[in-house]
Design a protein around this motif. Structure first.
Motif, PDB file in Angstrom:
ATOM      1  N   LEU A   1      54.813 -39.358 -50.908  1.00 16.22           N
ATOM      2  CA  LEU A   1      53.445 -38.862 -51.027  1.00 16.22           C
ATOM      3  C   LEU A   1      52.924 -38.978 -52.458  1.00 16.22           C
ATOM      4  CD1 LEU A   1      51.244 -37.625 -49.231  1.00 16.22           C
ATOM      5  CD2 LEU A   1      52.077 -35.357 -49.916  1.00 16.22           C
ATOM      6  N   GLN A   2      53.812 -38.897 -53.439  1.00 18.65           N
ATOM      7  CA  GLN A   2      53.394 -39.011 -54.831  1.00 18.65           C
ATOM      8  C   GLN A   2      52.878 -40.414 -55.171  1.00 18.65           C
ATOM      9  OE1 GLN A   2      56.907 -37.640 -56.942  1.00 18.65           O
ATOM     10  NE2 GLN A   2      55.998 -35.616 -57.275  1.00 18.65           N
ATOM     11  N   GLN A   3      53.158 -41.378 -54.327  1.00 17.53           N
ATOM     12  CA  GLN A   3      52.646 -42.724 -54.565  1.00 17.53           C
ATOM     13  C   GLN A   3      51.151 -42.825 -54.279  1.00 17.53           C
ATOM     14  OE1 GLN A   3      54.957 -45.569 -52.269  1.00 17.53           O
ATOM     15  NE2 GLN A   3      56.830 -44.419 -52.644  1.00 17.53           N
ATOM     16  N   LEU A   4      50.624 -41.903 -53.457  1.00 21.77           N
ATOM     17  CA  LEU A   4      49.246 -42.034 -53.003  1.00 21.77           C
ATOM     18  C   LEU A   4      48.190 -41.785 -54.087  1.00 21.77           C
ATOM     19  CD1 LEU A   4      47.062 -42.495 -50.954  1.00 21.77           C
ATOM     20  CD2 LEU A   4      47.561 -40.274 -49.926  1.00 21.77           C
ATOM     21  N   PRO A   5      48.262 -40.710 -54.891  1.00 24.90           N
ATOM     22  CA  PRO A   5      47.182 -40.483 -55.856  1.00 24.90           C
ATOM     23  C   PRO A   5      46.891 -41.661 -56.785  1.00 24.90           C
ATOM     24  CG  PRO A   5      48.484 -38.489 -55.608  1.00 24.90           C
ATOM     25  CD  PRO A   5      49.216 -39.567 -54.858  1.00 24.90           C
ATOM     26  N   PRO A   6      47.902 -42.300 -57.391  1.00 24.18           N
ATOM     27  CA  PRO A   6      47.562 -43.455 -58.240  1.00 24.18           C
ATOM     28  C   PRO A   6      47.010 -44.629 -57.441  1.00 24.18           C
ATOM     29  CG  PRO A   6      49.958 -43.153 -58.122  1.00 24.18           C
ATOM     30  CD  PRO A   6      49.338 -41.948 -57.524  1.00 24.18           C
ATOM     31  N   ARG A   7      47.462 -44.793 -56.219  1.00 26.31           N
ATOM     32  CA  ARG A   7      46.910 -45.866 -55.380  1.00 26.31           C
ATOM     33  C   ARG A   7      45.455 -45.560 -55.027  1.00 26.31           C
ATOM     34  NH1 ARG A   7      50.617 -47.158 -50.349  1.00 26.31           N
ATOM     35  NH2 ARG A   7      49.236 -48.986 -50.271  1.00 26.31           N
ATOM     36  N   ALA A   8      45.171 -44.304 -54.728  1.00 29.88           N
ATOM     37  CA  ALA A   8      43.798 -43.918 -54.396  1.00 29.88           C
ATOM     38  C   ALA A   8      42.875 -44.099 -55.600  1.00 29.88           C
ATOM     39  CB  ALA A   8      43.762 -42.470 -53.913  1.00 29.88           C
ATOM     40  N   GLU A   9      43.374 -43.765 -56.773  1.00 31.50           N
ATOM     41  CA  GLU A   9      42.564 -43.944 -57.985  1.00 31.50           C
ATOM     42  C   GLU A   9      42.241 -45.419 -58.197  1.00 31.50           C
ATOM     43  OE1 GLU A   9      42.668 -42.862 -62.771  1.00 31.50           O
ATOM     44  OE2 GLU A   9      44.386 -42.385 -61.482  1.00 31.50           O
ATOM     45  N   ARG A  10      43.246 -46.267 -58.008  1.00 32.58           N
ATOM     46  CA  ARG A  10      43.025 -47.713 -58.162  1.00 32.58           C
ATOM     47  C   ARG A  10      42.000 -48.219 -57.149  1.00 32.58           C
ATOM     48  NH1 ARG A  10      48.055 -49.765 -56.923  1.00 32.58           N
ATOM     49  NH2 ARG A  10      47.378 -50.386 -54.852  1.00 32.58           N
ATOM     50  N   ALA A  11      42.049 -47.674 -55.933  1.00 35.19           N
ATOM     51  CA  ALA A  11      41.147 -48.122 -54.864  1.00 35.19           C
ATOM     52  C   ALA A  11      39.756 -47.515 -54.965  1.00 35.19           C
ATOM     53  CB  ALA A  11      41.754 -47.780 -53.501  1.00 35.19           C
ATOM     54  N   GLY A  12      39.573 -46.520 -55.814  1.00 44.00           N
ATOM     55  CA  GLY A  12      38.281 -45.847 -55.878  1.00 44.00           C
ATOM     56  C   GLY A  12      38.052 -44.889 -54.730  1.00 44.00           C
ATOM     57  N   ALA A  13      39.134 -44.451 -54.081  1.00 44.73           N
ATOM     58  CA  ALA A  13      39.053 -43.507 -52.959  1.00 44.73           C
ATOM     59  C   ALA A  13      39.167 -42.092 -53.520  1.00 44.73           C
ATOM     60  CB  ALA A  13      40.150 -43.787 -51.951  1.00 44.73           C
ATOM     61  N   THR A  14      38.048 -41.431 -53.686  1.00 40.57           N
ATOM     62  CA  THR A  14      37.992 -40.166 -54.430  1.00 40.57           C
ATOM     63  C   THR A  14      37.980 -38.921 -53.550  1.00 40.57           C
ATOM     64  OG1 THR A  14      35.569 -40.295 -54.483  1.00 40.57           O
ATOM     65  CG2 THR A  14      36.775 -41.273 -56.332  1.00 40.57           C
ATOM     66  N   ARG A  15      38.001 -39.111 -52.234  1.00 39.02           N
ATOM     67  CA  ARG A  15      37.878 -37.944 -51.345  1.00 39.02           C
ATOM     68  C   ARG A  15      39.144 -37.718 -50.522  1.00 39.02           C
ATOM     69  NH1 ARG A  15      31.893 -37.873 -48.764  1.00 39.02           N
ATOM     70  NH2 ARG A  15      32.731 -35.871 -48.017  1.00 39.02           N
ATOM     71  N   ILE A  16      40.280 -38.035 -51.118  1.00 41.60           N
ATOM     72  CA  ILE A  16      41.574 -37.830 -50.469  1.00 41.60           C
ATOM     73  C   ILE A  16      42.289 -36.661 -51.134  1.00 41.60           C
ATOM     74  CG2 ILE A  16      43.850 -38.824 -50.005  1.00 41.60           C
ATOM     75  CD1 ILE A  16      42.513 -41.588 -50.047  1.00 41.60           C
ATOM     76  N   GLU A  17      42.683 -35.686 -50.336  1.00 40.53           N
ATOM     77  CA  GLU A  17      43.516 -34.578 -50.804  1.00 40.53           C
ATOM     78  C   GLU A  17      44.928 -34.782 -50.253  1.00 40.53           C
ATOM     79  OE1 GLU A  17      44.268 -29.830 -49.890  1.00 40.53           O
ATOM     80  OE2 GLU A  17      42.338 -30.733 -49.363  1.00 40.53           O
ATOM     81  N   THR A  18      45.942 -34.643 -51.089  1.00 36.93           N
ATOM     82  CA  THR A  18      47.323 -34.746 -50.615  1.00 36.93           C
ATOM     83  C   THR A  18      47.913 -33.348 -50.460  1.00 36.93           C
ATOM     84  OG1 THR A  18      48.189 -34.961 -52.873  1.00 36.93           O
ATOM     85  CG2 THR A  18      47.672 -36.996 -51.682  1.00 36.93           C
ATOM     86  N   ARG A  19      48.767 -33.201 -49.456  1.00 37.48           N
ATOM     87  CA  ARG A  19      49.417 -31.913 -49.223  1.00 37.48           C
ATOM     88  C   ARG A  19      50.857 -32.145 -48.791  1.00 37.48           C
ATOM     89  NH1 ARG A  19      46.279 -27.380 -45.843  1.00 37.48           N
ATOM     90  NH2 ARG A  19      44.822 -27.937 -47.527  1.00 37.48           N
ATOM     91  N   LEU A  20      51.786 -31.684 -49.614  1.00 38.50           N
ATOM     92  CA  LEU A  20      53.205 -31.778 -49.282  1.00 38.50           C
ATOM     93  C   LEU A  20      53.560 -30.646 -48.332  1.00 38.50           C
ATOM     94  CD1 LEU A  20      55.944 -33.202 -49.893  1.00 38.50           C
ATOM     95  CD2 LEU A  20      56.289 -31.472 -51.676  1.00 38.50           C
ATOM     96  N   LEU A  21      54.110 -31.003 -47.174  1.00 37.72           N
ATOM     97  CA  LEU A  21      54.451 -30.015 -46.159  1.00 37.72           C
ATOM     98  C   LEU A  21      55.948 -29.719 -46.165  1.00 37.72           C
ATOM     99  CD1 LEU A  21      52.335 -31.434 -43.192  1.00 37.72           C
ATOM    100  CD2 LEU A  21      51.684 -29.634 -44.822  1.00 37.72           C
ATOM    101  N   ASN A  22      56.287 -28.484 -45.919  1.00 34.71           N
ATOM    102  CA  ASN A  22      57.691 -28.109 -45.775  1.00 34.71           C
ATOM    103  C   ASN A  22      58.102 -28.297 -44.320  1.00 34.71           C
ATOM    104  OD1 ASN A  22      57.846 -27.260 -48.482  1.00 34.71           O
ATOM    105  ND2 ASN A  22      57.086 -25.221 -47.943  1.00 34.71           N
ATOM    106  N   PRO A  23      59.185 -29.037 -44.062  1.00 36.14           N
ATOM    107  CA  PRO A  23      59.617 -29.235 -42.676  1.00 36.14           C
ATOM    108  C   PRO A  23      59.808 -27.908 -41.952  1.00 36.14           C
ATOM    109  CG  PRO A  23      60.856 -30.666 -44.163  1.00 36.14           C
ATOM    110  CD  PRO A  23      60.059 -29.720 -45.031  1.00 36.14           C
TER     111      PRO A  23
END
Length: 396
Positions: A240-262
């Motif tokens: 999941l930590q890979q997503l924020p820098p990828r989103a920044e590169r893509a210009g996708a500014t309306r994505i929230e990430t949430r790490l879930l506990n199994p």
């Protein structure tokens, strides 16, 4: 390195990959990379040849071999020019003994093949191990497919994928400046079809429940023109930590990430219960549809591992369904050609979920084949990874 030393190195790497397959260890690519880091004296040509030996053997051998040597001997039988390199020279493999055992060839163990969806006929099985092309997806926030055609004129449009552009295997597209600028992402056509099938629209609230590194999350953001609120979830922090820098590169500014506990997913998503217009459940699975890219996955699947996947899929379907707003849609997807992970899993969900219905007609014409309440895509029929998907509508 001498040609014989390359063979011996391939044998040692195959030993490690087979052991990891049996024990649930690191994937083949990671093992290969680590082996090359430990052999810094190996040049680029050495690495390329060794990789060819390793993956050539993996594609030939149906299940985890007793040894890397047995796998390489199978490859040498198929490529006779390799046999003389078993010459006992320094750093090379010992000469081939008479009647020395080989690893078994084939697509997979018969018990595993028997689990395939009925649509996967014998005529399609060779395509499951061919080398996959490199598929790109234009990021609509910054570009269109015509831009990819200008950047990579050697490619071709992917049928039915309006943003898709296909290049030969192992094209170094990610080294292009346009990738760094977020103009495109690498994404197999099957994943592009699935992302589009969600039918996401601007202004919607969307949950990607198993986002991983965010490939489909970014596709959804692209389809909605960066005009939808997307919650991307996963239980794997590293992915999941890979997503924020990828989103920044893509210009996708309306994505929230949430790490879930199994085991705590429902509580951690309580604020989204019944509120999402679209929910994507790209569930963990056998990966049997991705053998073109990761052929060692055939060596990893056991009945116990499959049962764990099936339990996780059922759980995630239930969690995802609880998030869907009345009349909203859930897209269930697995990169698998195994019927129990696809059509049977969705049938079970519909049987225990009154009021839910299966949609139809959400794939491009000629893409996929009806498989129960969903659709199955295969390398032989559709030229993409094997994928099952079903779009389901919640009761109003």
């Amino acid at each position: 390195m001498t040609p014989a030393a390359r063979i011996q190195t391939a044998i040692e790497i195959l030993d490690a990959i087979a052991a990891a397959a049996r024990e649930g260890g690191a994937p083949a690519d990671a093992i290969f990379a680590e082996a090359m880091r430990a052999r810094r004296y190996a040049g680029s040509k050495d690495r390329r040849v060794i990789r060819g030996h390793v993956y050539g053997a993996i594609r030939l051998v149906r299940s985890a071999p007793v040894s890397g040597r047995a796998a390489m001997l199978t490859l040498a039988d198929a490529q006779p020019e390799l046999a003389p390199l078993f010459d006992g020279s320094p750093y090379g493999p010992a000469p081939i003994a008479a009647d020395e055992p080989r690893a078994e060839t084939g697509l997979a163990a018969e018990a595993l093949i028997g689990l395939f969806d009925p649509l996967v006929g014998e005529d399609e099985r060779d395509a499951m191990l061919t080398r996959a092309p490199l598929d790109l997806r234009a990021n609509r926030i910054k570009a269109r497919r015509d831009d990819l055609a200008d950047l990579f004129p050697e490619g071709e449009a992917i049928p039915g994928a309006p943003d898709g552009w296909r290049l030969p295997p192992e094209t170094a597209a990610v080294q292009h400046r346009a990738y760094t600028d977020g103009v495109f992402e690498v994404q197999d056509a099957a994943s592009q079809y699935a992302s589009a099938a969600l039918d996401a629209a601007p202004g919607q609230a969307i949950v990607d429940l198993c986002a991983g590194g965010g490939g489909k999350t970014l596709a959804i953001a692209s389809f909605t023109g960066n005009d939808a609120d997307i919650l991307a979830c996963d239980t794997n922090r590293a992915r999941l930590q890979q997503l924020p820098p990828r989103a920044e590169r893509a210009g996708a500014t309306r994505i929230e990430t949430r790490l879930l506990n199994p085991g705590q997913e429902p509580a951690m998503l309580a604020g989204w219960r019944g509120k999402a217009a679209r929910v994507f459940v790209d569930a963990p699975c056998s990966g049997s549809g991705t053998w073109r890219r990761s052929p060692e996955l055939r060596w990893r699947l056991t009945p116990a591992r499959l049962d764990r996947h099936l339990a996780d899929q059922a759980k995630l379907l239930a969690i995802g369904a609880d998030l869907v707003a009345p009349g909203g849609k859930l897209l269930y997807a697995v990169c698998s050609v195994i019927a129990r992970e696809g059509r049977a899993q969705v049938d079970d969900f519909l049987n225990r979920s009154p009021g839910w219905t299966a949609d139809a007609g959400y794939l491009p014409e000629s893409v996929g084949r009806r498989a129960g309440a969903g659709f199955l895509l295969t390398p032989g029929h559709d030229g993409c990874d094997g994928f099952f998907l079903a779009r389901l509508t919640s009761p109003c």
